[in-house]
Design a protein around this motif. Structure first.
Motif, PDB file in Angstrom:
ATOM      1  N   ARG A  10       0.834  -1.193   0.000  1.00  0.00           N
ATOM      2  CA  ARG A  10       0.000   0.000   0.000  1.00  0.00           C
ATOM      3  C   ARG A  10       0.871   1.245   0.000  1.00  0.00           C
ATOM      4  NH1 ARG A  10      -3.331  -0.714   5.308  1.00  0.00           N
ATOM      5  NH2 ARG A  10      -4.550   1.035   4.511  1.00  0.00           N
ATOM      6  N   ARG A  12       2.290   4.657   1.142  1.00  0.00           N
ATOM      7  CA  ARG A  12       2.440   5.220   2.495  1.00  0.00           C
ATOM      8  C   ARG A  12       2.444   6.744   2.403  1.00  0.00           C
ATOM      9  NH1 ARG A  12       7.134   0.946   2.721  1.00  0.00           N
ATOM     10  NH2 ARG A  12       7.222   1.908   0.665  1.00  0.00           N
ATOM     11  N   VAL A  27      -6.927  11.822   6.210  1.00  0.00           N
ATOM     12  CA  VAL A  27      -6.446  10.457   6.441  1.00  0.00           C
ATOM     13  C   VAL A  27      -7.551   9.451   6.154  1.00  0.00           C
ATOM     14  CG1 VAL A  27      -5.732   8.821   8.244  1.00  0.00           C
ATOM     15  CG2 VAL A  27      -4.624  11.055   8.070  1.00  0.00           C
ATOM     16  N   GLU A  28      -8.767   9.757   6.588  1.00  0.00           N
ATOM     17  CA  GLU A  28      -9.888   8.829   6.360  1.00  0.00           C
ATOM     18  C   GLU A  28     -10.147   8.648   4.867  1.00  0.00           C
ATOM     19  OE1 GLU A  28     -14.650   8.404   7.488  1.00  0.00           O
ATOM     20  OE2 GLU A  28     -13.457  10.059   8.298  1.00  0.00           O
ATOM     21  N   LEU A  30      -8.023   9.020   2.410  1.00  0.00           N
ATOM     22  CA  LEU A  30      -6.910   8.275   1.799  1.00  0.00           C
ATOM     23  C   LEU A  30      -6.997   6.790   2.121  1.00  0.00           C
ATOM     24  CD1 LEU A  30      -3.986  10.778   2.482  1.00  0.00           C
ATOM     25  CD2 LEU A  30      -5.180  10.380   0.321  1.00  0.00           C
ATOM     26  N   GLU A  31      -7.404   6.450   3.312  1.00  0.00           N
ATOM     27  CA  GLU A  31      -7.524   5.041   3.679  1.00  0.00           C
ATOM     28  C   GLU A  31      -8.640   4.356   2.895  1.00  0.00           C
ATOM     29  OE1 GLU A  31      -8.002   5.176   7.894  1.00  0.00           O
ATOM     30  OE2 GLU A  31      -5.823   5.036   8.276  1.00  0.00           O
ATOM     31  N   GLN A  32      -9.668   5.133   2.499  1.00  0.00           N
ATOM     32  CA  GLN A  32     -10.756   4.548   1.715  1.00  0.00           C
ATOM     33  C   GLN A  32     -10.303   4.131   0.313  1.00  0.00           C
ATOM     34  OE1 GLN A  32     -14.152   7.165   1.714  1.00  0.00           O
ATOM     35  NE2 GLN A  32     -14.498   6.959   3.929  1.00  0.00           N
ATOM     36  N   GLY A  34      -7.327   2.811  -0.167  1.00  0.00           N
ATOM     37  CA  GLY A  34      -6.334   1.753   0.026  1.00  0.00           C
ATOM     38  C   GLY A  34      -4.962   2.208   0.446  1.00  0.00           C
ATOM     39  N   ALA A  35      -4.768   3.482   0.746  1.00  0.00           N
ATOM     40  CA  ALA A  35      -3.453   3.970   1.168  1.00  0.00           C
ATOM     41  C   ALA A  35      -3.253   3.722   2.662  1.00  0.00           C
ATOM     42  CB  ALA A  35      -3.317   5.451   0.862  1.00  0.00           C
ATOM     43  N   ALA A  36      -1.993   3.632   3.070  1.00  0.00           N
ATOM     44  CA  ALA A  36      -1.641   3.562   4.486  1.00  0.00           C
ATOM     45  C   ALA A  36      -1.292   4.980   4.918  1.00  0.00           C
ATOM     46  CB  ALA A  36      -0.467   2.617   4.694  1.00  0.00           C
ATOM     47  N   ALA A  37      -2.260   5.690   5.504  1.00  0.00           N
ATOM     48  CA  ALA A  37      -2.094   7.103   5.820  1.00  0.00           C
ATOM     49  C   ALA A  37      -1.953   7.316   7.318  1.00  0.00           C
ATOM     50  CB  ALA A  37      -3.276   7.902   5.280  1.00  0.00           C
ATOM     51  N   GLU A  38      -1.203   8.340   7.670  1.00  0.00           N
ATOM     52  CA  GLU A  38      -1.038   8.749   9.072  1.00  0.00           C
ATOM     53  C   GLU A  38      -0.885  10.253   9.102  1.00  0.00           C
ATOM     54  OE1 GLU A  38       3.002   7.742  10.653  1.00  0.00           O
ATOM     55  OE2 GLU A  38       3.162   6.651   8.753  1.00  0.00           O
TER      56      GLU A  38
END
Length: 751
Positions: A10, A12, A27-28, A30-32, A34-38
């Motif tokens: 994924r 980052r 972040v939410e 981006l995670e939708q 498929g990314a690994a976001a922080e």
């Protein structure tokens, strides 16, 4: 069964915004996709996260407390050029956007932005390097150079591998480094999801496998989509993990090759040509870091040693230095007296000495690793150790690392470190570093002692003489059914009144003249009894064994089965021949000669494979105590035949090459790479029927024993060979048959 490939990595992404709610929403989103976001909330925190590496994209607000987004952008482009940076701002103007792009931002988002605009910008930024071969070589090499600039050499190399994996879209990467004296390439650093497969084999000899071939030739290797079809690639588990493509390049050095740098991918369309160009350039800073790291370790030894005036104290300090570099619990350093081949001075940092029985008794030739100047690192669990270590090291050793002090082909001593039960998972990773320190100490010791000539120790032994000399009085045949022969006549098994006598003789023969501790023998012979009871039983079995094979029993001057206290061994310096020992030593000499004299190597390897009459102790096919050694010897035998095939092939001796492949297949019938080599040669020689017969035999074996099918590569070769056989059959047919066949074809065409 093939290993299931891991999921695609994924992307980052780091979000930098001082508004916590905004950062959380981004972040939410981006995670939708498929990314690994922080998220972090300041430029300083983002800088700290960048130092940890492995980021593909940074989405950063321009206005931040403290360090601004533009300042963070400049630092990121300077130190982490492979990480994309996109800026966000609620004060978006054309001028600020232009400034951001000129500074190196990959995109500029004006707040407020829609979810679609965010996702489009992110996908555009991540797709910049997705085109095959579209990466920026100069930028990647720059980041590799920055990554290897670390106080810990292995940590810097590992960070460099992650840069290369991320830049090329590969799955795994690894670095092999050469031993300073033994010259075997050893796996030292690796990264990727397939680490279990990568560490399945961590050592190769020069000229064997991809690491050995790259090191020996100094030339790169590329395979695109067909790695499994190359019989030179000897890492079956890596292929089973789904790896299809590979690029391997040498690490250059003014005096030769330091090692090899590899990258692997599951993709059939992996851009190996562009990756090769990148890796040949990236290998330069990697090799420079390796040279600098190893030179620093050698300098640290020199600094401590001085002129070795106060030998005991300085040796203890060097030992402690090596222990700290390794991360071991304690260790022992022993200097060898060249007149006796035994320790003359021993220092330890732990509660007791770790010197092995081979060194204690002067039986240095019993350890093939020591003779070849190889280091050995073993995990806890004595059953998996090399045979010489299992029988020779004291019981207190838990996870040992043995380092010969070798310089210019002479052994001056050895260092044994013990990691204990808290050993790291891969103790071999720092083996090359430790061997460099050991080699530098040996160089300093040259002024004090002449050392033991390792090559002479192997080559002057009567056991490895190829021909001539008197016939041995006693002969132990370990390959095939075990047999004991005296003056050419076999001693019947019924002559031994105790059933364990022959088992004891096998254990001692397996040790090859190396001393075996009484406790080890008792554990193997009677695992269920108490030590005292076992000692009494062992005494009786030794007496029975000696009463049969010893010819002079009056003065108890035992000629073959000797003991020194609790250590038992076979005296191989007398008129005793053990085919197992002869095989091992001929193999060592043959492999060494392969680098210098092809004719001598072929003679030695022929003698070695002739000594291998069959499986080790074939009369006990289900004996678990020798399973590991049996498999190791079989692999060594097949490896020797592969070397012989190459040597004979270079001389045009095709029949000898075929003989090598046939013998290798009899030992390892499921090795398809061996069958492919045999069939390909038969096809080239115009003997397709023999190739088809070999294939059919292999197919019946697969269907009958393992219920499996031939690989696609073998099936493709079978089709080519079958076509060649059909053409040959037509050309060999009588003229009348050929005319009739032609007439039939013509009639079919008219109709």
């Amino acid at each position: 069964m093939p290993m299931a490939p891991p999921q695609t990595r994924r992307a980052r992404i780091l979000v930098v915004d001082d508004h916590h709610e905004v950062a959380a929403v981004v972040v939410e989103q981006l995670e939708q996709i498929g990314a690994a976001a922080e998220a972090v909330h300041s430029g300083e925190d983002a800088l700290e996260r960048l130092r940890q590496g492995e980021l593909d994209l940074v989405l950063c607000d321009v206005v931040l407390p403290g360090m601004s987004g533009l300042e963070l952008l400049r630092l990121a482009r300077q130190h982490w050029p492979l990480t994309k940076v996109a800026l966000m701002s609620g004060y978006g103007t054309i001028d600020s956007a232009v400034l951001a792009m000129r500074t190196g931002a990959c995109d500029y988002l004006a707040k407020p932005f829609t979810n679609d605009a965010l996702i489009t910008s992110v996908r555009r930024a991540l797709a910049l390097d997705d085109v095959a071969g579209g990466f920026n070589v100069a930028a990647i090499v720059g980041e590799v150079a920055a990554a290897v600039a670390s106080d810990d050499m292995l940590d810097g190399l590992r960070r460099a591998l992650r840069v290369l994996v991320r830049a090329t879209g590969a799955d795994d990467a690894e670095i092999f480094l050469c031993e300073p004296e033994g010259r075997d390439p050893l796996l030292c650093v690796w990264t990727g999801p397939d680490d279990d497969a990568l560490v399945d084999r961590t050592r190769f000899t020069a000229g064997t496998g991809y690491p050995g071939i790259v090191v020996a030739s100094g030339k790169p290797i590329c395979r695109k989509g067909n790695l499994a079809d190359d019989p030179r690639y000897l890492r079956k588990r890596v292929v089973e993990a789904g790896i299809r493509s590979l690029v391997a390049v040498p690490l250059p050095d003014a005096r030769g090759v330091l090692g090899s740098l590899h990258v692997m991918s599951r993709r059939d369309d992996f851009p190996v040509e562009r990756v090769l160009e990148l890796f040949e350039r990236a290998a330069v800073p990697v090799a420079s870091a390796v040279r600098a790291g190893l030179a620093a370790l050698r300098q640290s030894v020199d600094t401590v040693c001085g002129d070795l005036e106060d030998g005991g104290r300085q040796l203890r300090v060097v030992l402690e230095l090596m222990r700290k570099v390794a991360g071991a619990q304690y260790g022992t350093l022993a200097l060898i007296d060249p007149t006796t081949d035994r320790p003359s001075q021993v220092v330890s940092t732990g509660p007791a000495s770790l010197v092995c029985a081979h060194a204690e008794s002067g039986a240095l030739a019993s350890c093939t690793s020591l003779l070849a100047a190889h280091g050995v690192a073993a995990q806890p669990g004595r059953r998996d150790w090399p045979e010489a270590c299992r029988c020779g090291l004291p019981r207190r050793a838990v996870s040992p690392c043995c380092l010969p002090l070798v310089a210019n082909g002479r052994l001056h001593g050895l260092v044994v470190l013990d990691f204990g039960r808290t050993a790291p998972v891969h103790t071999h990773a720092r083996l090359v570093q430790l061997l460099c320190m050991a080699s530098q100490l040996a160089i300093r010791l040259q002024a004090r002692t002449s050392g033991v000539m390792l090559r002479a120790a192997a080559e002057t032994s009567e056991l490895i003489a190829i021909g001539g000399g008197p016939a041995p009085e006693l002969e132990l045949r370990c390959f095939g059914p075990f047999g004991v022969w005296r003056r050419g006549q076999q001693i019947p098994a019924e002559s031994f009144t105790r059933g364990k006598a022959l088992v004891l003789l096998k254990l001692l023969a397996l040790a090859g003249g190396a001393p075996v501790n009484r406790d080890v023998l008792i554990e193997q012979l009677w695992p269920e009894v108490e030590p005292r009871q076992g000692a009494n039983r062992l005494h009786g079995v030794v007496h029975d064994l000696r009463s049969v094979i010893e010819t002079n029993r009056t003065d108890r001057d035992w000629r073959y089965v000797r003991n020194r206290g609790e250590l038992y061994y076979l005296d191989v310096t007398g008129p005793l021949d053990i085919d197992l020992v002869r095989f091992r030593q001929l193999l060592v000499r043959g492999v060494r000669a392969d680098e210098e004299n092809a004719a001598e190597a072929a003679t030695l390897l022929e003698a070695a494979v002739d000594a291998y009459r069959g499986e080790l102790f074939a009369d006990e096919p289900f004996a678990e105590w020798c399973d590991a050694e049996r498999a190791s010897l079989r692999e060594a035998y097949v490896d020797a035949l592969e070397r012989l095939a190459r040597l004979h092939g270079s001389q045009g001796n095709d029949e000898k090459v075929l003989s090598c492949w046939r013998r290798a297949l009899r030992a390892s019938p499921f090795r398809e790479d061996l069958l492919i080599c045999q069939m390909e040669l038969l096809r080239q020689l115009g003997r397709p029927r023999e190739a088809l017969a070999a294939f059919e035999e292999h197919r019946r074996l697969l269907e009958g024993d393992v219920d499996a099918e031939a690989s696609p590569a073998l099936l493709a070769l079978h089709r080519r060979v079958r076509s060649a056989a059909q053409l040959a059959a037509r050309s060999e047919a009588p003229p009348e048959a050929r005319r009739k066949r032609a007439g039939t074809a013509a009639r079919q065409q008219r109709s």
